[in-house]
Design a protein around this motif. Sequence first.
Motif, PDB file in Angstrom:
ATOM      1  N   LEU A 138       0.811  -1.216   0.000  1.00 59.48           N
ATOM      2  CA  LEU A 138       0.000   0.000   0.000  1.00 59.48           C
ATOM      3  C   LEU A 138       0.847   1.269   0.000  1.00 59.48           C
ATOM      4  CD1 LEU A 138      -2.923  -0.985   2.395  1.00 59.48           C
ATOM      5  CD2 LEU A 138      -2.755  -1.202  -0.087  1.00 59.48           C
ATOM      6  N   LYS A 139       2.048   1.194   0.575  1.00 61.40           N
ATOM      7  CA  LYS A 139       2.927   2.365   0.540  1.00 61.40           C
ATOM      8  C   LYS A 139       3.279   2.725  -0.905  1.00 61.40           C
ATOM      9  CE  LYS A 139       7.432   4.110   2.013  1.00 61.40           C
ATOM     10  NZ  LYS A 139       8.683   3.854   2.782  1.00 61.40           N
ATOM     11  N   GLN A 140       3.632   1.718  -1.706  1.00 60.55           N
ATOM     12  CA  GLN A 140       3.971   1.971  -3.104  1.00 60.55           C
ATOM     13  C   GLN A 140       2.757   2.448  -3.885  1.00 60.55           C
ATOM     14  OE1 GLN A 140       7.158   1.839  -4.392  1.00 60.55           O
ATOM     15  NE2 GLN A 140       6.154   2.873  -6.114  1.00 60.55           N
ATOM     16  N   ARG A 141       1.585   1.952  -3.534  1.00 60.97           N
ATOM     17  CA  ARG A 141       0.356   2.422  -4.190  1.00 60.97           C
ATOM     18  C   ARG A 141       0.187   3.934  -3.998  1.00 60.97           C
ATOM     19  NH1 ARG A 141      -1.184  -1.655  -7.614  1.00 60.97           N
ATOM     20  NH2 ARG A 141      -1.821  -3.546  -6.508  1.00 60.97           N
ATOM     21  N   ARG A 142       0.457   4.393  -2.779  1.00 59.19           N
ATOM     22  CA  ARG A 142       0.298   5.824  -2.499  1.00 59.19           C
ATOM     23  C   ARG A 142       1.359   6.650  -3.225  1.00 59.19           C
ATOM     24  NH1 ARG A 142      -0.858   3.400   2.599  1.00 59.19           N
ATOM     25  NH2 ARG A 142      -3.058   3.689   3.152  1.00 59.19           N
TER      26      ARG A 142
END
Length: 338
Positions: A138-142
């Motif tokens: 989810l960090k990379q998604r953001r």
Amino acid sequence: MVMTIKVAVSGIPRGYQFPRSDLNWLQERHIKQIKSISSDIELFEVPPDKVPDNPDFEVVLAEGGNRTHYHGELDWKDYQKFFTSNLRWIQLCSTGFSDNITPEVLEGTVTLTNAPGIHTVPIAESVITAMLDHAKRLKQRRIDQKAHEWNQLKCDELYHRTALIIGLGNIGQRTAKLCKAFDMKVIGTKRRVEPVENVDHVFPVGELREYLAKADYVVVAAPLTPETKYMLDIPEFKAMKNKTYYINIGRGAVAREKALIKALKEDWIAGAYLDALEVEPLPKDNPLWDMDNVLLVPHDSHSSPYIGDRVMDIFCMNLERYVNDEPLKHVCDPEKGY
């Protein structure tokens, strides 16, 4: 002759979301809950920064009393003020109590009780959140969203992954239950080896290094005791797979911080979710702040709108026992550390 029981409430429970500006926290329903136990109870709310000298309280519901404390909590000196000849019992708003031990507690003239279970639900949910955040990237998604980049990522599942839980108390057991909802394999260690619901295998601490090599997620949910302090050091982190994700929601000093930092820097493990650290607040120059594979949480994974009600239920259960001269529950054992 009717004897008045003077009860003081001081310090805002950690994670409580509705404190008052005067640093008290009881809501009207909490006050009624306490007073309904006995007409002999005289209740006082004492702001943690305004503890009088030589108070004459018999019972205290306290948050804080630690060498390191947060705003709204009792500091160590003010906590000690309550220990007069009149004091008989202190109920803590937390589970950990390593900083709350005084000579009176050791001598047995004051009973110290804690509040196991009040943080169980939110902390266990935070553990699963950390696992999903890592698995679903989810960090990379953001990062991609902020950069307006339409990138498809290779993500993982929790299905059939292995979670190793160090400490199978209330939080560890709740975490195991939630892991099973994702069809994970759960293994764990505890002081006394015995079957635990939702845990596939419980092993002795002496075999920890062997089982660390099998874990995809290592979850620290243990209290800090002489036995658990620095139980994770260089050899233990080296035993983990380089894809292992480390989660600490217990006590920071269960792992030697220098070893943890080295493991993260040199990619011995995939990353970490750290809600408990050896020194809190974390010093500004600590390298953990700037590590891309670390998610830091300021020891508030327990934050919940229900903390106050849970504290009050435990306190009033014990207060009723105290009034009726029955043995208190959740009495702290300074030697065992829990």
